[in-house]
Design an enzyme around this catalytic site. Structure first.
Site, PDB file in Angstrom:
ATOM      1  N   ARG A  41      43.637  38.157  50.129  1.00  0.00           N
ATOM      2  CA  ARG A  41      42.776  38.982  49.291  1.00  0.00           C
ATOM      3  C   ARG A  41      41.295  38.682  49.482  1.00  0.00           C
ATOM      4  O   ARG A  41      40.458  39.557  49.288  1.00  0.00           O
ATOM      5  CB  ARG A  41      43.147  38.800  47.828  1.00  0.00           C
ATOM      6  CG  ARG A  41      44.476  39.396  47.432  1.00  0.00           C
ATOM      7  CD  ARG A  41      44.629  39.416  45.926  1.00  0.00           C
ATOM      8  NE  ARG A  41      43.531  40.120  45.291  1.00  0.00           N
ATOM      9  CZ  ARG A  41      43.492  41.427  45.077  1.00  0.00           C
ATOM     10  NH1 ARG A  41      44.503  42.171  45.439  1.00  0.00           N
ATOM     11  NH2 ARG A  41      42.457  41.985  44.489  1.00  0.00           N
TER      12      ARG A  41
ATOM     13  N   CYS B 267      49.485  41.179  44.777  1.00  0.00           N
ATOM     14  CA  CYS B 267      49.946  39.932  45.362  1.00  0.00           C
ATOM     15  C   CYS B 267      50.956  39.324  44.420  1.00  0.00           C
ATOM     16  O   CYS B 267      51.215  39.836  43.339  1.00  0.00           O
ATOM     17  CB  CYS B 267      48.788  38.971  45.630  1.00  0.00           C
ATOM     18  SG  CYS B 267      48.108  38.222  44.163  1.00  0.00           S
TER      19      CYS B 267
ATOM     20  N   LYS C 199      38.980  25.406  50.167  1.00  0.00           N
ATOM     21  CA  LYS C 199      39.380  26.719  50.684  1.00  0.00           C
ATOM     22  C   LYS C 199      38.619  27.833  49.978  1.00  0.00           C
ATOM     23  O   LYS C 199      38.114  28.768  50.618  1.00  0.00           O
ATOM     24  CB  LYS C 199      40.881  26.923  50.486  1.00  0.00           C
ATOM     25  CG  LYS C 199      41.369  28.324  50.829  1.00  0.00           C
ATOM     26  CD  LYS C 199      42.837  28.505  50.528  1.00  0.00           C
ATOM     27  CE  LYS C 199      43.115  28.908  49.105  1.00  0.00           C
ATOM     28  NZ  LYS C 199      42.887  30.363  48.862  1.00  0.00           N
ATOM     29  N   ASN C 200      38.526  27.745  48.650  1.00  0.00           N
ATOM     30  CA  ASN C 200      37.909  28.815  47.877  1.00  0.00           C
ATOM     31  C   ASN C 200      36.395  28.875  48.047  1.00  0.00           C
ATOM     32  O   ASN C 200      35.761  29.829  47.607  1.00  0.00           O
ATOM     33  CB  ASN C 200      38.271  28.683  46.399  1.00  0.00           C
ATOM     34  CG  ASN C 200      39.733  28.977  46.135  1.00  0.00           C
ATOM     35  OD1 ASN C 200      40.401  29.627  46.934  1.00  0.00           O
ATOM     36  ND2 ASN C 200      40.246  28.484  45.019  1.00  0.00           N
TER      37      ASN C 200
ATOM     38  N   ARG D 134      48.380  27.686  53.601  1.00  0.00           N
ATOM     39  CA  ARG D 134      47.219  28.526  53.291  1.00  0.00           C
ATOM     40  C   ARG D 134      46.115  27.710  52.610  1.00  0.00           C
ATOM     41  O   ARG D 134      44.936  28.049  52.746  1.00  0.00           O
ATOM     42  CB  ARG D 134      47.617  29.685  52.374  1.00  0.00           C
ATOM     43  CG  ARG D 134      48.491  30.748  53.004  1.00  0.00           C
ATOM     44  CD  ARG D 134      48.709  31.902  52.035  1.00  0.00           C
ATOM     45  NE  ARG D 134      47.437  32.327  51.482  1.00  0.00           N
ATOM     46  CZ  ARG D 134      47.226  32.600  50.194  1.00  0.00           C
ATOM     47  NH1 ARG D 134      48.206  32.479  49.313  1.00  0.00           N
ATOM     48  NH2 ARG D 134      46.045  32.976  49.776  1.00  0.00           N
TER      49      ARG D 134
ATOM     50  N   ILE E 229      44.582  34.202  32.984  1.00  0.00           N
ATOM     51  CA  ILE E 229      43.837  34.789  34.110  1.00  0.00           C
ATOM     52  C   ILE E 229      44.690  35.788  34.884  1.00  0.00           C
ATOM     53  O   ILE E 229      44.283  36.916  35.128  1.00  0.00           O
ATOM     54  CB  ILE E 229      43.339  33.677  35.063  1.00  0.00           C
ATOM     55  CG1 ILE E 229      42.565  32.594  34.280  1.00  0.00           C
ATOM     56  CG2 ILE E 229      42.462  34.286  36.151  1.00  0.00           C
ATOM     57  CD1 ILE E 229      41.312  33.088  33.594  1.00  0.00           C
TER      58      ILE E 229
ATOM     59  N   ASP F 182      44.344  27.836  38.983  1.00  0.00           N
ATOM     60  CA  ASP F 182      44.933  27.284  40.201  1.00  0.00           C
ATOM     61  C   ASP F 182      45.531  25.898  39.996  1.00  0.00           C
ATOM     62  O   ASP F 182      46.127  25.339  40.927  1.00  0.00           O
ATOM     63  CB  ASP F 182      43.891  27.229  41.327  1.00  0.00           C
ATOM     64  CG  ASP F 182      43.702  28.574  42.004  1.00  0.00           C
ATOM     65  OD1 ASP F 182      44.478  29.498  41.730  1.00  0.00           O
ATOM     66  OD2 ASP F 182      42.770  28.694  42.826  1.00  0.00           O
TER      67      ASP F 182
ATOM     68  N   ARG G  73      45.099  41.832  40.400  1.00  0.00           N
ATOM     69  CA  ARG G  73      43.713  41.431  40.687  1.00  0.00           C
ATOM     70  C   ARG G  73      42.892  42.582  41.292  1.00  0.00           C
ATOM     71  O   ARG G  73      42.552  42.574  42.469  1.00  0.00           O
ATOM     72  CB  ARG G  73      43.694  40.211  41.612  1.00  0.00           C
ATOM     73  CG  ARG G  73      44.345  39.000  40.990  1.00  0.00           C
ATOM     74  CD  ARG G  73      43.978  37.725  41.702  1.00  0.00           C
ATOM     75  NE  ARG G  73      44.754  37.535  42.902  1.00  0.00           N
ATOM     76  CZ  ARG G  73      44.630  36.487  43.712  1.00  0.00           C
ATOM     77  NH1 ARG G  73      43.750  35.550  43.432  1.00  0.00           N
ATOM     78  NH2 ARG G  73      45.351  36.364  44.792  1.00  0.00           N
ATOM     79  N   PRO G  74      42.570  43.617  40.521  1.00  0.00           N
ATOM     80  CA  PRO G  74      41.874  44.784  41.058  1.00  0.00           C
ATOM     81  C   PRO G  74      40.446  44.453  41.493  1.00  0.00           C
ATOM     82  O   PRO G  74      39.874  43.448  41.102  1.00  0.00           O
ATOM     83  CB  PRO G  74      41.873  45.755  39.871  1.00  0.00           C
ATOM     84  CG  PRO G  74      41.962  44.876  38.662  1.00  0.00           C
ATOM     85  CD  PRO G  74      42.824  43.719  39.075  1.00  0.00           C
ATOM     86  N   VAL G  75      39.884  45.353  42.335  1.00  0.00           N
ATOM     87  CA  VAL G  75      38.536  45.146  42.866  1.00  0.00           C
ATOM     88  C   VAL G  75      37.535  46.095  42.195  1.00  0.00           C
ATOM     89  O   VAL G  75      36.453  46.323  42.737  1.00  0.00           O
ATOM     90  CB  VAL G  75      38.511  45.352  44.399  1.00  0.00           C
ATOM     91  CG1 VAL G  75      39.356  44.287  45.088  1.00  0.00           C
ATOM     92  CG2 VAL G  75      39.001  46.751  44.771  1.00  0.00           C
ATOM     93  N   ASP G  76      37.870  46.632  41.027  1.00  0.00           N
ATOM     94  CA  ASP G  76      36.988  47.610  40.404  1.00  0.00           C
ATOM     95  C   ASP G  76      35.612  47.032  40.076  1.00  0.00           C
ATOM     96  O   ASP G  76      34.599  47.738  40.183  1.00  0.00           O
ATOM     97  CB  ASP G  76      37.631  48.187  39.143  1.00  0.00           C
ATOM     98  CG  ASP G  76      37.988  47.131  38.122  1.00  0.00           C
ATOM     99  OD1 ASP G  76      38.492  46.069  38.514  1.00  0.00           O
ATOM    100  OD2 ASP G  76      37.773  47.365  36.919  1.00  0.00           O
ATOM    101  N   LEU G  77      35.536  45.745  39.699  1.00  0.00           N
ATOM    102  CA  LEU G  77      34.228  45.156  39.389  1.00  0.00           C
ATOM    103  C   LEU G  77      33.356  45.061  40.633  1.00  0.00           C
ATOM    104  O   LEU G  77      32.131  45.218  40.554  1.00  0.00           O
ATOM    105  CB  LEU G  77      34.400  43.774  38.747  1.00  0.00           C
ATOM    106  CG  LEU G  77      35.069  43.747  37.368  1.00  0.00           C
ATOM    107  CD1 LEU G  77      35.198  42.311  36.871  1.00  0.00           C
ATOM    108  CD2 LEU G  77      34.279  44.580  36.367  1.00  0.00           C
TER     109      LEU G  77
END
Length: 424
Positions: free
Chosen positions: A93, A117, A22-23, A403, A333, A311, A122-126
């Protein structure tokens, strides 16, 4: 709402085929935006998350065809809509991975912020900082990332302040069509990153350093059609290895790759689960898993690959719940990733959470009970606990499982588990 009923205490024996990861599938699907294509993906899993990504790409204007029997997915076309709406992005996400490809090929994109979530923010700043270093202009307005690159993206040297799989994937895809050389330093090294890079190379990208934490990408004008086989799912393989661990028996995880398990393989062996690589010999080969003696408590800490995968944390906790002695499981994490603990304790587990660590004192046996799943990996951990428990366990809210696990109950039933899905 569907539930899963199971009765534990039955050793597993047989073969379980491991599906495409999936990933890996989700960023590979997003990569189809980089080329008119078509991009053909084999070993493509049929999961709720891949269906969500397909709907997102279709609303962008791409065509997506998935032959679930042959496990072949074909994606292609030109994006006619550059907006990724909140209603779709909020469901998964990984939808944010369309940002880099849209910006690189079309010079603009409007993508909803994914929000938080169940397992952390889990921010998207990077993602955003890296794209800005490549010349993008990004404004945040009304919950959306409005990104433009009026002069196109430019190569840049980008240092990640922390390892981020999603940011590595987004910037890797964007860099393939950027002008000049991009270098990603402290990049994630997960097998899914390597898989994405290999697919991009097949599409005509120029990438060096695959498999390392330093990726060098020389941008090209266009990418072209390609066919790529999605790597087997190491988290699915690890989950079923834990299933054998809690029940005993012997199962071949067909298609699984030992090297992709990383530290998980070592820790499972320390805990008393035997793993043996089986080379292909007229078949897919894989990893043979057996447990012939008792389980032992082992301390683990989640880390980026090749460390112990976050995970796999919940699944390993189910294993430790029935091991002899105590173990400490530390999550580094994500925050809020111990929500399965109260449910396991309802089944007789002895787990005490202290900050980012959980102390697990093994018991001889768990007891079946009705439990509630809170997220994808928590769901499978409760299934594993049910396999180890006496009596009947009912796992509610199993839509989370769909999922990331394809035909889970069928695969487990085929190797001897007493398990069935109860329609809601």
């Amino acid at each position: 709402m569907d539930r899963i009923r199971l009765r534990g205490g039955r050793p597993l024996k047989g073969t379980i085929p491991i599906g495409g990861a999936k990933n890996a599938a989700l960023p590979l699907m997003a990569a189809a935006l980089l080329s008119e294509g078509p991009l053909t993906l084999t070993n493509a899993p049929a999961l709720d998350d891949t269906r969500t990504m397909a709907r997102l790409l279709e609303q962008h204007g791409l065509s997506v065809a998935h032959d679930t029997q042959a496990r072949i997915m074909t994606l292609g076309g030109t994006a006619t809509n550059l907006v990724a709406p909140y209603d779709l992005v909020r469901k998964m996400r990984a939808s944010v991975l369309v940002l880099g490809p849209l910006l690189a090929r079309y010079g603009q994109a409007k993508v909803s912020l994914p929000g938080g979530c169940a397992i952390g923010t889990r921010p998207v700043d990077l993602h955003l900082k890296g794209l800005e270093q490549m010349g993008a202009k990004i404004d945040l307005d009304s919950g959306y990332m409005n990104a433009t690159a009026p002069e196109g993206l430019k190569g840049a040297k980008i240092y990640f302040s922390q390892v981020s799989v999603g940011a590595t994937e987004n910037l890797l895809m964007a860099a393939t069509l950027a002008d000049g050389l991009t270098e990603l330093v402290n990049a994630a090294r997960e097998p899914e990153i390597d898989d994405l890079a290999q697919c991009l190379v097949a599409m005509g990208a120029r990438i060096e350093g695959i498999g390392t934490d330093r990726l060098r990408i020389e941008g090209v004008k266009t990418l072209h059609a390609a066919t790529h086989s999605i790597v087997p799912d190491r988290i699915e393989a690890g989950s079923f290895a834990c299933a054998v661990g809690v029940t005993g028996g012997e199962v071949l995880l067909q298609g699984a790759r030992m090297e992709h398990l990383g530290t998980v393989a070592r820790v499972l062996r320390e805990a008393g689960v035997e793993l043996e690589e089986v080379p292909p010999n007229g078949s897919a080969g894989g990893v043979l898993v057996r447990r012939s003696s008792g389980l032992r408590g082992v301390d683990v800490m989640t880390e980026p690959f090749p460390g112990f995968a976050t995970d796999m944390q919940a699944q390993f906790m189910a294993l430790m719940a029935v091991a002899e002695g105590a173990s400490m499981i530390t999550e580094t994490i994500f925050e809020n990733r111990f929500m399965h603990v109260p449910e396991m304790n309802r089944m007789g587990a002895r787990i005490n959470v202290q900050g980012r660590s959980a102390i697990v004192r093994g018991v001889s046996r768990l007891s079946g009970a009705p439990v509630m799943a809170t997220d994808l990996r928590a769901s499978i951990s409760l299934i594993l606990a049910g396999l180890a428990a006496g009596g009947e366990t009912i796992v509610n809210r199993v839509y989370h499982l769909d999922r990331g696990y394809e035909r889970l109950e069928e695969k487990l039933a085929a190797v001897g588990a007493d398990i069935e899905r109860l329609p809601g």
